[in-house]
Design an enzyme around this catalytic site. Structure first.
Site, PDB file in Angstrom:
ATOM      1  N   ASP A  31       0.861  -1.181   0.000  1.00  0.00           N
ATOM      2  CA  ASP A  31       0.000   0.000   0.000  1.00  0.00           C
ATOM      3  C   ASP A  31       0.902   1.236   0.000  1.00  0.00           C
ATOM      4  O   ASP A  31       1.717   1.412   0.905  1.00  0.00           O
ATOM      5  CB  ASP A  31      -0.880  -0.036   1.259  1.00  0.00           C
ATOM      6  CG  ASP A  31      -1.885   1.101   1.270  1.00  0.00           C
ATOM      7  OD1 ASP A  31      -1.653   2.129   0.599  1.00  0.00           O
ATOM      8  OD2 ASP A  31      -2.907   0.964   1.960  1.00  0.00           O
ATOM      9  N   CYS A  64      -3.631  10.827 -14.719  1.00  0.00           N
ATOM     10  CA  CYS A  64      -4.115  10.895 -16.103  1.00  0.00           C
ATOM     11  C   CYS A  64      -5.546  11.422 -16.086  1.00  0.00           C
ATOM     12  O   CYS A  64      -6.446  10.808 -16.630  1.00  0.00           O
ATOM     13  CB  CYS A  64      -4.035   9.521 -16.760  1.00  0.00           C
ATOM     14  SG  CYS A  64      -4.887   8.229 -15.858  1.00  0.00           S
TER      15      CYS A  64
HETATM   16  C1  LIG Z   1      -2.405   5.121 -12.808  1.00  0.00           C
HETATM   17  S1  LIG Z   1      -2.276   3.470 -12.289  1.00  0.00           S
HETATM   18  C2  LIG Z   1      -0.536   3.208 -12.358  1.00  0.00           C
HETATM   19  C3  LIG Z   1       0.017   3.005 -13.735  1.00  0.00           C
HETATM   20  C4  LIG Z   1       1.503   2.636 -13.742  1.00  0.00           C
HETATM   21  N1  LIG Z   1       2.292   3.612 -13.013  1.00  0.00           N
HETATM   22  C5  LIG Z   1       2.054   2.513 -15.147  1.00  0.00           C
HETATM   23  O1  LIG Z   1       2.681   3.442 -15.653  1.00  0.00           O
HETATM   24  O2  LIG Z   1       1.856   1.447 -15.752  1.00  0.00           O
HETATM   25  C6  LIG Z   1      -2.574   3.585 -10.570  1.00  0.00           C
HETATM   26  C7  LIG Z   1      -2.307   2.327  -9.786  1.00  0.00           C
HETATM   27  O3  LIG Z   1      -2.456   2.636  -8.406  1.00  0.00           O
HETATM   28  C8  LIG Z   1      -2.823   1.450  -7.736  1.00  0.00           C
HETATM   29  N2  LIG Z   1      -3.279   1.829  -6.387  1.00  0.00           N
HETATM   30  C9  LIG Z   1      -4.488   2.217  -5.959  1.00  0.00           C
HETATM   31  N3  LIG Z   1      -4.458   2.511  -4.646  1.00  0.00           N
HETATM   32  C10 LIG Z   1      -3.173   2.307  -4.221  1.00  0.00           C
HETATM   33  C11 LIG Z   1      -2.497   2.425  -2.983  1.00  0.00           C
HETATM   34  N4  LIG Z   1      -3.128   2.829  -1.877  1.00  0.00           N
HETATM   35  N5  LIG Z   1      -1.199   2.116  -2.933  1.00  0.00           N
HETATM   36  C12 LIG Z   1      -0.531   1.704  -4.041  1.00  0.00           C
HETATM   37  N6  LIG Z   1      -1.125   1.563  -5.236  1.00  0.00           N
HETATM   38  C13 LIG Z   1      -2.422   1.870  -5.329  1.00  0.00           C
HETATM   39  C14 LIG Z   1      -3.835   0.814  -8.663  1.00  0.00           C
HETATM   40  O4  LIG Z   1      -3.911  -0.576  -8.424  1.00  0.00           O
HETATM   41  C15 LIG Z   1      -3.237   1.154 -10.045  1.00  0.00           C
HETATM   42  O5  LIG Z   1      -2.487   0.062 -10.522  1.00  0.00           O
END
Ligand SMILES: C[S@@+](CC[C@H](N)C(=O)[O-])C[C@H]1O[C@@H](n2cnc3c(N)ncnc32)[C@H](O)[C@@H]1O
Length: 348
Positions: A220, A290
Site C-alpha cells: 500500500d 491521467c
Molecule cells: C495510474 S495506475 C498506475 C500506472 C503505472 N504507473 C504505469 O505506468 O503502468 C494507478 C495504480 O495505483 C494502484 N493503487 C491504488 N491505490 C493504491 C495504494 N493505496 N497504494 C498503491 N497503489 C495503489 C492501482 O492498483 C493502479 O495500478
C-alpha cells in the site's frame, strides 16, 4: 472480453479492426445512440434488441457505414422476433438528420463529466477535449517494444532517473513507467502496487522488455515498506478518475462517478504524504495523474504547497506540457496524447 473473442475468431485483420471499432465506438457513444434509438423505437426494448439498434445507429450516425450495409447486417444479427422493428427503426434513422438535445448527449458523456470539465477547463477547451476522447487513441511504441502513450513516456522521463539511483514507484502496476525508468537508466526501481493481482503484470512486463532492474512487490503506497530517506527518486503515479484517458477506455465514462473524484483526491494526498519522507536530501518527487479535474491536479498542488513548503517545484519537463499551477498539464487535443498532469519537486 473483445481481445479474447477476436483471438478465437478467424477474422482477417481488417475485419478485426472493424469489429473493434464497432464495439469500442458503440460503447463510447452509447448515450448518443440510445437517444436516437429512443426517438424512433417506441416502448421498452429488451437489451438484445437495444444493443442491435445501438450498433446500427452507431454505424449510420457516427461511422458513415453505407446505409444498406449497416441496416441489413444489423437486421441479420438482431433477435428474430425483432427484425422488422430493427429494420424499420434503422431505415428511419438513415433517412433523417439527427439533432441532439444537448452537448452531453451529442458527445455521449454523463452530464457530470461535461459539467465538471467545462467548469475546470473552460467550456471551449472542455468540448474539444471531450471530442478528442471520442476518437480512438494513437498507438505509440517505445524503443523496447512496450506500447505506451507518449504523455506517459514524458512522465517516466521527467523523473530524471540516473544510473545508480534508487527509485520507488509507489503505484506501479502494470509497470509501464517502472519499466521505462529501469530501461532508460539501468537504475533499480522498486515497483509496488496495492493491488496484488496487478503486481504480476509488473513482473511480466519487466520480463517482456528484458529488464532485471524492476523489483515488483505488493504494498500500500500510503504505508510504503521502506526506510526514510532511501530513494533518490519517488514517483506517485496516483490512482485517479482517469478523465484524461477516456479515449483509451471506452466504458470508463459509464463507470466512474463524481463522488469518486473527492475520494481519489484524498487518497492522492495521502500517497504524496507517504512519499515525501522516502526522499533523500536533494531527491526528486514526481506526482502524476491521467485526469483533468482541478481537484486532482492544482488543488493537490495547493495542498502540497501548504503541507510540504520545503519542497522546491522544478521547471516543466520535456513534452507538450502547459503550466498549470506549479505543475504541467497536457490536454488530449494538444498533442494527440492522453490527458495528463505532472508535478515535480526537489527535496531540501
Ligand atoms: C495510474 S495506475 C498506475 C500506472 C503505472 N504507473 C504505469 O505506468 O503502468 C494507478 C495504480 O495505483 C494502484 N493503487 C491504488 N491505490 C493504491 C495504494 N493505496 N497504494 C498503491 N497503489 C495503489 C492501482 O492498483 C493502479 O495500478
Amino acid at each position: 472480453v473483445l481481445p479474447g473473442l477476436l483471438d478465437r475468431s478467424r477474422l482477417e485483420t481488417r475485419d478485426r479492426a472493424f469489429a473493434t471499432e464497432l464495439v469500442y465506438g458503440t460503447t463510447r457513444m452509447r448515450r448518443a445512440c440510445d437517444w436516437v434509438v429512443d426517438l424512433h423505437g417506441r416502448g421498452r426494448l429488451d437489451l438484445n434488441v437495444r444493443v442491435s439498434l445501438r450498433l446500427g445507429v452507431y454505424q449510420l450516425v457516427f461511422l458513415g457505414t453505407p446505409p444498406h450495409a449497416a441496416v441489413s447486417s444489423t437486421v441479420d444479427i438482431a433477435p428474430a422476433r425483432a427484425r422488422s422493428l430493427v429494420n424499420a427503426v434503422l431505415r428511419r434513422v438513415a433517412s433523417e438528420p439527427v439533432s441532439f438535445p444537448d452537448e452531453a448527449t451529442a458527445l455521449s458523456y454523463p452530464d457530470w463529466v461535461v459539467e465538471r470539465l467545462s467548469a475546470d477547463l473552460g467550456p471551449g477547451p472542455a468540448r474539444v477535449a471531450l471530442e478528442a476522447m471520442n476518437r480512438p487513441p494513437n498507438v505509440t511504441v517505445r524503443a523496447d517494444g512496450y506500447v505506451q502513450d507518449l504523455a506517459s513516456q514524458w512522465v517516466a522521463a521527467a523523473v530524471g532517473v540516473r544510473l545508480g539511483d534508487r527509485v520507488a514507484d509507489l503505484c506501479a502496476a502494470p509497470g509501464g513507467k517502472a519499466t521505462a525508468m529501469a530501461h532508460e537508466s539501468a537504475a533499480v526501481v522498486a515497483a509496488s502496487d496495492r493491488n496484488a493481482d496487478r503486481v504480476g503484470l509488473i513482473s511480466a512486463n519487466a520480463q517482456r522488455v528484458r529488464t532485471t532492474n524492476v523489483i515488483a512487490l505488493a504494498a500500500d503506497g500510503t504505508r510504503p515498506p521502506y526506510r526514510s530517506g532511501s530513494f533518490q527518486r519517488v514517483l506517485v503515479d496516483a490512482p485517479c478518475s482517469g478523465l484524461g484517458v477516456l479515449r483509451r477506455r471506452p466504458d470508463a465514462r459509464w463507470r466512474i462517478e463524481e463522488a469518486d473524484v473527492d475520494r481519489l483526491a484524498d487518497l492522492q494526498r495521502r500517497l504524496v504524504d507517504a512519499a515525501v519522507p522516502l526522499l533523500r536530501p536533494g531527491g526528486t518527487l514526481v506526482y502524476s495523474v491521467c485526469t483533468l479535474t482541478d481537484a486532482e491536479t492544482v488543488d493537490v498542488d495547493r495542498w502540497v504547497a501548504e503541507r510540504h513548503p520545503t519542497l522546491v517545484p522544478l521547471p516543466l519537463p520535456e513534452g507538450s506540457w502547459e503550466a498549470h499551477g506549479r505543475g504541467g498539464r497536457v490536454l488530449p487535443q494538444t498533442a494527440d496524447t492522453d490527458g495528463m498532469f505532472i508535478l515535480r519537486f526537489r527535496a531540501p
